[in-house]
Design an enzyme around this catalytic site. Sequence first.
Site, PDB file in Angstrom:
ATOM      1  N   LYS A  20       0.816  -1.212   0.000  1.00  0.00           N
ATOM      2  CA  LYS A  20       0.000   0.000   0.000  1.00  0.00           C
ATOM      3  C   LYS A  20       0.857   1.273   0.000  1.00  0.00           C
ATOM      4  O   LYS A  20       0.583   2.226  -0.708  1.00  0.00           O
ATOM      5  CB  LYS A  20      -0.942  -0.004   1.205  1.00  0.00           C
ATOM      6  CG  LYS A  20      -2.106  -0.993   0.988  1.00  0.00           C
ATOM      7  CD  LYS A  20      -3.217  -0.790   1.979  1.00  0.00           C
ATOM      8  CE  LYS A  20      -2.888  -1.419   3.274  1.00  0.00           C
ATOM      9  NZ  LYS A  20      -3.934  -1.825   4.137  1.00  0.00           N
ATOM     10  N   GLY A 180      18.123   2.694  -4.804  1.00  0.00           N
ATOM     11  CA  GLY A 180      17.325   3.539  -5.691  1.00  0.00           C
ATOM     12  C   GLY A 180      17.236   4.986  -5.240  1.00  0.00           C
ATOM     13  O   GLY A 180      16.616   5.802  -5.907  1.00  0.00           O
ATOM     14  N   ASP A 234      17.897  -5.138  10.050  1.00  0.00           N
ATOM     15  CA  ASP A 234      16.855  -4.320   9.414  1.00  0.00           C
ATOM     16  C   ASP A 234      17.449  -3.276   8.458  1.00  0.00           C
ATOM     17  O   ASP A 234      16.890  -3.012   7.396  1.00  0.00           O
ATOM     18  CB  ASP A 234      16.031  -3.620  10.516  1.00  0.00           C
ATOM     19  CG  ASP A 234      14.740  -3.023   9.987  1.00  0.00           C
ATOM     20  OD1 ASP A 234      14.096  -3.667   9.135  1.00  0.00           O
ATOM     21  OD2 ASP A 234      14.362  -1.919  10.421  1.00  0.00           O
ATOM     22  N   HIS A 239      20.797  -1.891   3.778  1.00  0.00           N
ATOM     23  CA  HIS A 239      20.767  -0.516   3.257  1.00  0.00           C
ATOM     24  C   HIS A 239      22.126   0.184   3.402  1.00  0.00           C
ATOM     25  O   HIS A 239      22.635   0.782   2.459  1.00  0.00           O
ATOM     26  CB  HIS A 239      19.711   0.322   3.983  1.00  0.00           C
ATOM     27  CG  HIS A 239      18.318  -0.234   3.861  1.00  0.00           C
ATOM     28  ND1 HIS A 239      17.915  -0.989   2.794  1.00  0.00           N
ATOM     29  CD2 HIS A 239      17.231  -0.132   4.678  1.00  0.00           C
ATOM     30  CE1 HIS A 239      16.634  -1.324   2.960  1.00  0.00           C
ATOM     31  NE2 HIS A 239      16.198  -0.821   4.091  1.00  0.00           N
ATOM     32  N   TYR A 388      27.237  19.037   0.563  1.00  0.00           N
ATOM     33  CA  TYR A 388      27.940  20.269   0.893  1.00  0.00           C
ATOM     34  C   TYR A 388      29.330  19.952   1.411  1.00  0.00           C
ATOM     35  O   TYR A 388      29.582  18.893   1.980  1.00  0.00           O
ATOM     36  CB  TYR A 388      27.157  21.159   1.854  1.00  0.00           C
ATOM     37  CG  TYR A 388      26.689  20.538   3.141  1.00  0.00           C
ATOM     38  CD1 TYR A 388      25.473  19.875   3.208  1.00  0.00           C
ATOM     39  CD2 TYR A 388      27.447  20.651   4.301  1.00  0.00           C
ATOM     40  CE1 TYR A 388      25.027  19.323   4.405  1.00  0.00           C
ATOM     41  CE2 TYR A 388      27.010  20.104   5.498  1.00  0.00           C
ATOM     42  CZ  TYR A 388      25.794  19.445   5.539  1.00  0.00           C
ATOM     43  OH  TYR A 388      25.366  18.894   6.714  1.00  0.00           O
ATOM     44  N   LYS A 390      32.460  21.362   3.571  1.00  0.00           N
ATOM     45  CA  LYS A 390      32.928  22.361   4.536  1.00  0.00           C
ATOM     46  C   LYS A 390      34.376  22.684   4.201  1.00  0.00           C
ATOM     47  O   LYS A 390      35.215  21.786   4.097  1.00  0.00           O
ATOM     48  CB  LYS A 390      32.853  21.796   5.942  1.00  0.00           C
ATOM     49  CG  LYS A 390      31.441  21.564   6.401  1.00  0.00           C
ATOM     50  CD  LYS A 390      31.439  21.520   7.896  1.00  0.00           C
ATOM     51  CE  LYS A 390      30.442  20.531   8.402  1.00  0.00           C
ATOM     52  NZ  LYS A 390      30.581  20.321   9.829  1.00  0.00           N
ATOM     53  N   LEU A 409      25.249  22.486  -2.094  1.00  0.00           N
ATOM     54  CA  LEU A 409      24.380  22.063  -3.200  1.00  0.00           C
ATOM     55  C   LEU A 409      23.168  21.359  -2.584  1.00  0.00           C
ATOM     56  O   LEU A 409      23.147  20.135  -2.465  1.00  0.00           O
ATOM     57  CB  LEU A 409      25.163  21.124  -4.124  1.00  0.00           C
ATOM     58  CG  LEU A 409      24.699  20.960  -5.558  1.00  0.00           C
ATOM     59  CD1 LEU A 409      25.772  20.235  -6.361  1.00  0.00           C
ATOM     60  CD2 LEU A 409      23.394  20.272  -5.710  1.00  0.00           C
TER      61      LEU A 409
HETATM   62  C1  BG6 Z   1      13.156  -0.479   5.858  1.00  0.00           C
HETATM   63  C2  BG6 Z   1      13.244  -0.873   7.313  1.00  0.00           C
HETATM   64  O1  BG6 Z   1      13.780  -1.427   5.061  1.00  0.00           O
HETATM   65  O2  BG6 Z   1      13.770   0.787   5.673  1.00  0.00           O
HETATM   66  C3  BG6 Z   1      12.561   0.158   8.176  1.00  0.00           C
HETATM   67  O3  BG6 Z   1      12.637  -2.146   7.490  1.00  0.00           O
HETATM   68  C4  BG6 Z   1      13.127   1.535   7.884  1.00  0.00           C
HETATM   69  O4  BG6 Z   1      12.707  -0.163   9.554  1.00  0.00           O
HETATM   70  C5  BG6 Z   1      13.141   1.827   6.387  1.00  0.00           C
HETATM   71  O5  BG6 Z   1      12.320   2.477   8.555  1.00  0.00           O
HETATM   72  C6  BG6 Z   1      13.862   3.128   6.078  1.00  0.00           C
HETATM   73  O6  BG6 Z   1      13.673   3.532   4.757  1.00  0.00           O
HETATM   74  P1  BG6 Z   1      13.703   5.075   4.362  1.00  0.00           P
HETATM   75  O7  BG6 Z   1      13.629   5.085   2.885  1.00  0.00           O
HETATM   76  O8  BG6 Z   1      12.513   5.693   5.031  1.00  0.00           O
HETATM   77  O9  BG6 Z   1      14.965   5.638   4.886  1.00  0.00           O
END
Ligand code: BG6
Length: 496
Positions: A20, A180, A234, A239, A388, A390, A409
Site C-alpha cells: 500500500k 534507488g 533491518d 541498506h 555540501y 565544509k 548544493l
Molecule cells: C526499511 C526498514 O527497510 O527501511 C525500516 O525495514 C526503515 O525499519 C526503512 O524504517 C527506512 O527507509 P527510508 O527510505 O525511510 O529511509
Amino acid sequence: DYRADTLSVFVIGASGDLAKKKTYPSLFALFAFHYLPEDFLIVGYARSAKSDDHFRDAIRPYLKHPHSELVDQFLSHCYYRHGSSYSDEQAIETMSKQIAIMEKSTQKTVNRLFYFAIPPVAFVPAAATLKKKAVGHTGWSRFIVEKPFGSDIKSFEKLNNDMSAVLEEQEMFRIDHYIGKEAVQNLLVMRFANTTFEPLWNNKYIDSVIISFKEDFGTKGRGGYFDKNGMIRDVVQNHIMQIVTMFAMEPPARPTGDYIRDEKVKVLQAIPAIRKDDCITGQYISDDERREPGYTEDEGVPDDSKTETGAAMVMYINNSRWEGVPFILRAGKALNESKSEIRVQFKKSPGSSLMFGAVDSEDGYGTGQEAVERNELVIRLKPDEAIYLKMNIKAPGLSGDPVVSELDLTYKSRFPDQFSKLPDAYTRLILQVLRGDAATFVRHDELREAWRIFTPLLHSIGRGEIEPIKYKAFSRGPKEWDELCAKHGFVYGGAS
Ligand code: BG6
C-alpha cells in the site's frame, strides 16, 4: 521497448503495508510519468476475499495527484484476486487464465511482473506456484523480491538455493530500496565524473567516513517483528552496506548491470567480519516526557530483550584504496532526528596549522597548534538531498583568519522544479525492472558477502553476549557512539 507490449503486474501480498505504501504509489507514479505501457493491468493477490472495487477503494488513499481523474484512470486498470495461500495452485491458475483473456485482447506481446510483498517463508512456494501456473508465454516474466533474504549466512544460503531451484538469477530482482535513492545513484556520477573528487577518494586524503541512519520514531507497534531482527539486520547489513559499496567501489568498466555489481562485490570481499569489540549496540528507553514508550514496552517485545534498536561500529576495507580508513556505521531508531547521510572527513591540509595557527612569541614561527578545520564532505540522502563541502576560507572582511564555510548544493534550492518531482526509490527501481537492468538490484554474491561480514556479530548478539546500552528516546544515542567515532579520529566540526 517494453512500452510497446502489454504489461501485467501481480502484487502478491496485495493488502500488506509495503504494497500500500510503496508498490501501488510507485506504479501509479510510473503511470503518471507515462512510463507504463498503454495496456497494463495491476492485479492484487492476497488471502482475504475482496471485490475489485473494494480493492480500488483500499488503495485509493495512497495515490496522490492533483488531477484526481488520473487516479481514477489508474484504478480502472486494477483488479483483485484471492486464494487460500500464496501458493494456492487453483486460485493462481484461475487468476492467470482470467487475466490472460484481457491480455490477449490487446494482441501484443505480454510481459508479466510479479512483485512479492510477502513474508520470506512464502517466497519459495509462491515462486514455484507462479512459475508453474502464471508466467507469461509471449514476453518476459520477472520477479521482484523484498528483504529479508535470510537472517544469517546459513539461512541465506538455504533460501538462495531454494529460490534458485525455482527461478533463474536473471528473473529475480532482489530489491534494496536504498540503491534507488537519488543520492546513492548520484555517487556514481559524483565520484567518477569529477576531477575534484576521484583523485582524493582514497586513504591518502580521506581520514574517516561516517555513514549514519537515524529515525526519530521507535518500532511503532512493529516490535514483535523487529525483535527477531534488530537494527543491524533491518538496516545495516542491507541498506547501509549498499551505501558503503557504492561509495567505495572501483570504477566499473561501464555504468551498468554486472559491471557495477562486480565492483560492489569486490568491496565486500575486502571487509573482514566485524568483531564484537568493534560494535556498540543500544536500545532505547522512554524519554522523560514519555512521548515514546521504551522499546521493551512495545507489545511483543520481551522485557529482557537484548535486541539492538541501534548500533555504531567500525569496519575497514582492506584494499589498496582504503587500507587504514575507518568506516563508521551508525544506525538507530528513536533518535533526535530522521536523517541519513555520509560524512567524509579529509586529512588536514599539510602545513596549514603552522601557517595559520598560533605563533611562538619568541621566534615568530607557527606552533603547529590546530588552527584550521579539516574539510568535510557531507552527502545527505534524506530528508532533502544535499551535498555540501565544509571548507576553510578567509573570514570575509578585514580579518585574515580562516573560518569554516560551505560550498552548498542543496537540491531543494538548486533544483526547485525537479526536487518536488524526485521519484521515490521504489519508482526508480520498478522502472529498472521493466527495462530489464539489474544493476540496481542485489546479486546473490553481494548478499552472501554482506551476511559473512555480519553473521558472527549477529550470533554474538543472539546469544545475549552483547548488552545493549540504554539510550533515551529522542537523544543522540549512547554517548559511547560518539566516543567510538572520536576514537577513530572523527572530529565534530563547525556548522551543520
Ligand atoms: C526499511 C526498514 O527497510 O527501511 C525500516 O525495514 C526503515 O525499519 C526503512 O524504517 C527506512 O527507509 P527510508 O527510505 O525511510 O529511509
